[in-house]
Design a protein around this motif. Sequence first.
Motif, PDB file in Angstrom:
ATOM      1  N   LEU A 174      25.419  -1.612  -6.724  1.00  0.00           N
ATOM      2  CA  LEU A 174      25.149  -2.132  -8.074  1.00  0.00           C
ATOM      3  C   LEU A 174      23.739  -1.781  -8.522  1.00  0.00           C
ATOM      4  N   GLN A 175      22.788  -1.857  -7.606  1.00  0.00           N
ATOM      5  CA  GLN A 175      21.413  -1.482  -7.955  1.00  0.00           C
ATOM      6  C   GLN A 175      21.316   0.000  -8.317  1.00  0.00           C
ATOM      7  N   ASN A 176      22.013   0.833  -7.567  1.00  0.00           N
ATOM      8  CA  ASN A 176      22.015   2.267  -7.879  1.00  0.00           C
ATOM      9  C   ASN A 176      22.620   2.529  -9.257  1.00  0.00           C
ATOM     10  N   ILE A 177      23.735   1.859  -9.535  1.00  0.00           N
ATOM     11  CA  ILE A 177      24.387   2.035 -10.838  1.00  0.00           C
ATOM     12  C   ILE A 177      23.464   1.580 -11.952  1.00  0.00           C
ATOM     13  N   LEU A 178      22.800   0.440 -11.756  1.00  0.00           N
ATOM     14  CA  LEU A 178      21.893  -0.065 -12.793  1.00  0.00           C
ATOM     15  C   LEU A 178      20.760   0.917 -13.058  1.00  0.00           C
ATOM     16  N   ARG A 179      20.171   1.457 -12.011  1.00  0.00           N
ATOM     17  CA  ARG A 179      19.085   2.423 -12.195  1.00  0.00           C
ATOM     18  C   ARG A 179      19.574   3.679 -12.905  1.00  0.00           C
ATOM     19  N   LEU A 180      20.767   4.124 -12.545  1.00  0.00           N
ATOM     20  CA  LEU A 180      21.316   5.318 -13.193  1.00  0.00           C
ATOM     21  C   LEU A 180      21.665   5.046 -14.656  1.00  0.00           C
ATOM     22  N   VAL A 181      22.127   3.837 -14.948  1.00  0.00           N
ATOM     23  CA  VAL A 181      22.408   3.462 -16.339  1.00  0.00           C
ATOM     24  C   VAL A 181      21.126   3.517 -17.160  1.00  0.00           C
ATOM     25  N   VAL A 182      20.052   2.973 -16.609  1.00  0.00           N
ATOM     26  CA  VAL A 182      18.755   3.021 -17.307  1.00  0.00           C
ATOM     27  C   VAL A 182      18.334   4.469 -17.546  1.00  0.00           C
ATOM     28  N   LYS A 183      18.544   5.332 -16.549  1.00  0.00           N
ATOM     29  CA  LYS A 183      18.209   6.757 -16.704  1.00  0.00           C
ATOM     30  C   LYS A 183      19.020   7.383 -17.835  1.00  0.00           C
ATOM     31  N   GLU A 184      20.322   7.052 -17.895  1.00  0.00           N
ATOM     32  CA  GLU A 184      21.170   7.609 -18.953  1.00  0.00           C
ATOM     33  C   GLU A 184      20.745   7.107 -20.325  1.00  0.00           C
ATOM     34  N   LEU A 185      20.381   5.829 -20.421  1.00  0.00           N
ATOM     35  CA  LEU A 185      19.941   5.287 -21.708  1.00  0.00           C
ATOM     36  C   LEU A 185      18.644   5.953 -22.160  1.00  0.00           C
ATOM     37  N   ARG A 186      17.766   6.237 -21.214  1.00  0.00           N
ATOM     38  CA  ARG A 186      16.536   6.943 -21.579  1.00  0.00           C
ATOM     39  C   ARG A 186      16.830   8.369 -22.036  1.00  0.00           C
ATOM     40  N   SER A 187      17.831   8.998 -21.431  1.00  0.00           N
ATOM     41  CA  SER A 187      18.214  10.357 -21.857  1.00  0.00           C
ATOM     42  C   SER A 187      18.764  10.331 -23.278  1.00  0.00           C
ATOM     43  N   ILE A 188      19.543   9.309 -23.584  1.00  0.00           N
ATOM     44  CA  ILE A 188      20.081   9.198 -24.942  1.00  0.00           C
ATOM     45  C   ILE A 188      18.955   8.946 -25.930  1.00  0.00           C
TER      46      ILE A 188
END
Length: 377
Positions: A8-22
Motif C-alpha cells: 500500500l505504501q508503494n502504491i501511494l508513493r507511485l500515485v503521488v508520482k503519477e499525480l505530479r506527472s499529470i
Amino acid sequence: MAGLVIHLQNILRLVVKELRSIRADPVMLLLVVYAFSFAVYTVATGVKLEARDLTIGIVDEDRSEFSRTLLGAFGPPLFKISKRIAPGEIDSEMDSGRLVFVLEVPPNFQADLQAGRQTSLQLNIDATAMTQAGNGAVYIQQIVAQEIANLQAGRETTTALPINLVVRARFNPNLDSGWFSSVMQVLNNVTLLTIILTGAALIREREQGTVEHLLVMPVTPVEIMLAKMLANTLVILVAAVASLVLVVEGALGVPIAGSLPLFVLGTAIYAFTVAALGILLGTLATTMGQFGLLAIPVFVVTQLLSGATTPMESMPVWLQWTMRTLSPTPHFVAFSQGVLYRGAGLDVVWPEIAKIAAICAAYFAFALARFRKVIFT
C-alpha cells in the motif's frame, strides 16, 4: 500484514508520482478542464434535438380562408420563416436550403373538406437534417390537423373529446434536450479522458525511457499498474463531479435528482474499469500515435453503442447482448441515468454496479497479463 502495508505504501508513493506527472503536463490539464467545462456547456446549449426556427413555404393553390389561416398558424417560435411561394419556386427554394418544408395546398381544398370529399395535402421535406425534418414533420401534421378540426367544427376550438388526456413528462418536464446532452457529454468525457490519460501515461514513460527506472525499483507490476489507474481515475472523478455541480447544475440549471455520493461510487468503479482498458491499449501500442489510432475507434464504438446516443432497444438483440457483455459503458449509462435523472437509489442500480465491477475484474486481469508481458519481459 507487514507485506500488505509495504504494498500500500508503494502504491501511494507511485500515485503521488503519477499525480505530479499529470500536474507537470499543462496541455493535458487544459484538455481535462476544457472537456469538463466549456465543451459540456457548448454541447448542451448549441446541440439541440428539438425542432426550432424552422422554415416553411406554402404553395397556396386554393386561395381560401382556410389556406390563409394555415399560413398564419406557422409562426414563431417554432417557425422563423413562413411564406407563400409559387409552384415553380419549390425546387429553387429547397435546393438552396432557404426552406426545409414546403406544404402544397391543392385547388378547392376547403370546399372538398366542407363537402366531405376525399382530398390531400403534400408536404415536401428537406431530409438532409434528419432530426429537424422528422420532428418538424410531426409538428406540421399536428398544426394542420388542428386547423382542419377547427374548420370542420366551424370555430376556433377543438372538437370536444370523450376523454381528457393529461400528459405529464417526468424527469424532464420541458422536454429540453440540453438536460440530456449535458449529462451524456460528462459521461462521454469520463470514458474518453480516462482512456487517454491512463494510456498516455504508460506510453509517455515508455517513450521517455523512465519505465526502466521502475523496473529496478522494489515495486511489482501490480503496484505500478494500480498506481497509474488510481491516479488518473482520481483526476477524472474530481473533474466529473466538478462539472456536474458547477456546469450542469450551476450554469445550465439541470437538476440532479439522485445521490451525488452514489454517482461518485459508480463512476469510480467505471473509471477504474476504463483505466484498465487504457493500460491494455497502451501495451498494444508502442508510440503515442499508435495509441491514438487504437483509442479512437474503441471510444467511438463504445459510445455509439452504449445507449447514450441512441436507445439500446433500437439495436439488434445480438448487438445489445454483445455490448452489455463486453463493454461496461451501457451499464454505466443506465446507472447514471437512473441516479441523476430519476433519483434511483442503491437498491435499484446495484445490478448495474455489479456488472461494471465484473467487467472491471476481467479487464484488469487481461491488462495486467499484457502489462507484465510487455513491460517486464
